[in-house]
Scaffold this active site. Structure first.
Site, PDB file in Angstrom:
ATOM      1  N   ARG A   1      -2.348  -1.452   1.416  1.00  0.00           N
ATOM      2  CA  ARG A   1      -1.365  -1.960   2.364  1.00  0.00           C
ATOM      3  C   ARG A   1      -0.669  -0.812   3.101  1.00  0.00           C
ATOM      4  NH1 ARG A   1      -1.135  -7.109   2.684  1.00  0.00           N
ATOM      5  NH2 ARG A   1      -2.071  -8.290   0.999  1.00  0.00           N
ATOM      6  N   ASP A   2      -0.471  -1.017   4.411  1.00  0.00           N
ATOM      7  CA  ASP A   2       0.235  -0.034   5.237  1.00  0.00           C
ATOM      8  C   ASP A   2       1.694   0.057   4.773  1.00  0.00           C
ATOM      9  OD1 ASP A   2      -0.309   1.199   8.341  1.00  0.00           O
ATOM     10  OD2 ASP A   2       1.769   1.028   7.669  1.00  0.00           O
ATOM     11  N   ILE A   3       2.225   1.258   4.763  1.00  0.00           N
ATOM     12  CA  ILE A   3       3.588   1.482   4.273  1.00  0.00           C
ATOM     13  C   ILE A   3       4.640   0.953   5.245  1.00  0.00           C
ATOM     14  CG2 ILE A   3       4.043   3.788   5.225  1.00  0.00           C
ATOM     15  CD1 ILE A   3       4.909   4.598   2.336  1.00  0.00           C
TER      16      ILE A   3
ATOM     17  N   ASN B   1      -7.374   4.033  15.620  1.00  0.00           N
ATOM     18  CA  ASN B   1      -6.851   5.022  16.550  1.00  0.00           C
ATOM     19  C   ASN B   1      -7.536   6.366  16.326  1.00  0.00           C
ATOM     20  OD1 ASN B   1      -4.861   3.238  17.640  1.00  0.00           O
ATOM     21  ND2 ASN B   1      -3.620   3.558  15.814  1.00  0.00           N
TER      22      ASN B   1
ATOM     23  N   GLU C   1      -1.950   9.089  13.909  1.00  0.00           N
ATOM     24  CA  GLU C   1      -0.958   9.864  13.158  1.00  0.00           C
ATOM     25  C   GLU C   1      -1.568  10.539  11.940  1.00  0.00           C
ATOM     26  OE1 GLU C   1       2.309   7.248  12.260  1.00  0.00           O
ATOM     27  OE2 GLU C   1       2.477   6.646  14.346  1.00  0.00           O
ATOM     28  N   VAL C   2      -2.440   9.836  11.247  1.00  0.00           N
ATOM     29  CA  VAL C   2      -3.032  10.391  10.024  1.00  0.00           C
ATOM     30  C   VAL C   2      -4.497  10.744  10.320  1.00  0.00           C
ATOM     31  CG1 VAL C   2      -3.573   9.977   7.606  1.00  0.00           C
ATOM     32  CG2 VAL C   2      -1.513   8.960   8.616  1.00  0.00           C
TER      33      VAL C   2
ATOM     34  N   HIS D   1      -9.163   5.527   9.548  1.00  0.00           N
ATOM     35  CA  HIS D   1      -8.656   4.299   8.955  1.00  0.00           C
ATOM     36  C   HIS D   1      -8.759   3.190   9.986  1.00  0.00           C
ATOM     37  CE1 HIS D   1      -5.343   6.658  10.627  1.00  0.00           C
ATOM     38  NE2 HIS D   1      -4.735   5.521  10.944  1.00  0.00           N
TER      39      HIS D   1
ATOM     40  N   HIS E   1      -7.098  -0.359  10.836  1.00  0.00           N
ATOM     41  CA  HIS E   1      -5.998  -1.283  10.555  1.00  0.00           C
ATOM     42  C   HIS E   1      -6.548  -2.704  10.632  1.00  0.00           C
ATOM     43  CE1 HIS E   1      -2.600   1.645  11.547  1.00  0.00           C
ATOM     44  NE2 HIS E   1      -3.615   2.241  12.161  1.00  0.00           N
TER      45      HIS E   1
HETATM   46  P1  DGP Z   1      -2.299   5.685  12.899  1.00  0.00           P
HETATM   47  O1  DGP Z   1      -1.277   5.788  13.993  1.00  0.00           O
HETATM   48  O2  DGP Z   1      -3.435   4.796  13.295  1.00  0.00           O
HETATM   49  O3  DGP Z   1      -2.760   7.045  12.410  1.00  0.00           O
HETATM   50  O4  DGP Z   1      -1.581   4.926  11.694  1.00  0.00           O
HETATM   51  C1  DGP Z   1      -1.224   5.521  10.484  1.00  0.00           C
HETATM   52  C2  DGP Z   1      -0.667   4.440   9.592  1.00  0.00           C
HETATM   53  O5  DGP Z   1      -0.579   4.941   8.284  1.00  0.00           O
HETATM   54  C3  DGP Z   1       0.723   3.936   9.976  1.00  0.00           C
HETATM   55  O6  DGP Z   1       0.649   2.536  10.269  1.00  0.00           O
HETATM   56  C4  DGP Z   1       1.574   4.169   8.738  1.00  0.00           C
HETATM   57  C5  DGP Z   1       0.550   4.399   7.651  1.00  0.00           C
HETATM   58  N1  DGP Z   1       0.968   5.348   6.633  1.00  0.00           N
HETATM   59  C6  DGP Z   1       1.400   6.610   6.834  1.00  0.00           C
HETATM   60  N2  DGP Z   1       1.662   7.210   5.661  1.00  0.00           N
HETATM   61  C7  DGP Z   1       1.359   6.294   4.694  1.00  0.00           C
HETATM   62  C8  DGP Z   1       1.412   6.325   3.277  1.00  0.00           C
HETATM   63  O7  DGP Z   1       1.783   7.314   2.643  1.00  0.00           O
HETATM   64  N3  DGP Z   1       1.020   5.194   2.623  1.00  0.00           N
HETATM   65  C9  DGP Z   1       0.584   4.076   3.289  1.00  0.00           C
HETATM   66  N4  DGP Z   1       0.231   3.037   2.549  1.00  0.00           N
HETATM   67  N5  DGP Z   1       0.532   4.024   4.628  1.00  0.00           N
HETATM   68  C10 DGP Z   1       0.917   5.117   5.317  1.00  0.00           C
END
Ligand code: DGP
Length: 127
Positions: free
Chosen positions: A34-36, A97, A105-106, A110, A112
């Site tokens: 799950r997204d945080i 993305n 961002e990461v 991934h 979504h």
């Molecule tokens: P993007 O912009 O597509 O790179 O989205 C990165 C997503 O990752 C964003 O929706 C928040 C999520 N996220 C960032 N850090 C963490 C984390 O430590 N744990 C989880 N579960 N999600 C995270």
């Protein structure tokens, strides 16, 4: 040019169990959690356990079993959350993305999976 991968990114740490996550599904090659900061009632991230920076990296260099498994896990989750339109669900959206224009961002691939509410139009035109 070879792809550069930052092994200290947050999802690499999740894969190595250095930080916790709320796992939805895990297979040999793929992890879903799950997204945080959820943007919808259902907001799940699906990542390959292999170190791929984005979708084009994965498409070029992942093995066939990795690609097959990743795709199957995404499909299984859309079923598990009851979102598949062909089976009475109300639908979902997949987003991957990449890079600066994609506002990634990461820097670990991934996808979504978003669902559980009407999601609106895909993009807002930037002013
Ligand atoms: P993007 O912009 O597509 O790179 O989205 C990165 C997503 O990752 C964003 O929706 C928040 C999520 N996220 C960032 N850090 C963490 C984390 O430590 N744990 C989880 N579960 N999600 C995270």
């Amino acid at each position: 040019m070879p792809y550069e991968y930052d092994e200290e990114n947050i999802f690499a740490k999740i894969i190595r169990h250095e930080i916790p996550n709320d796992t939805v599904m895990e297979t040999e090659y793929t992890l879903a959690f799950r997204d945080i900061t959820p943007q919808a009632p259902e907001h799940i991230l699906v990542i390959p356990k292999g170190y791929y920076v984005n979708y084009d990296h994965f498409a070029q260099e992942a093995t066939d079993p990795e690609i097959l498994d990743f795709t199957r896990v995404i499909g299984a989750i859309t079923h598990a959350i009851g979102a598949t339109p062909g089976n009475g669900g109300e639908g979902y959206r997949l987003i991957a993305n990449a890079g600066r224009n994609g506002v990634q961002e990461v820097p670990h691939l991934h996808v979504h999976i978003l669902g559980g509410r009407p999601l609106g139009r895909m993009l807002q035109r930037a002013e």
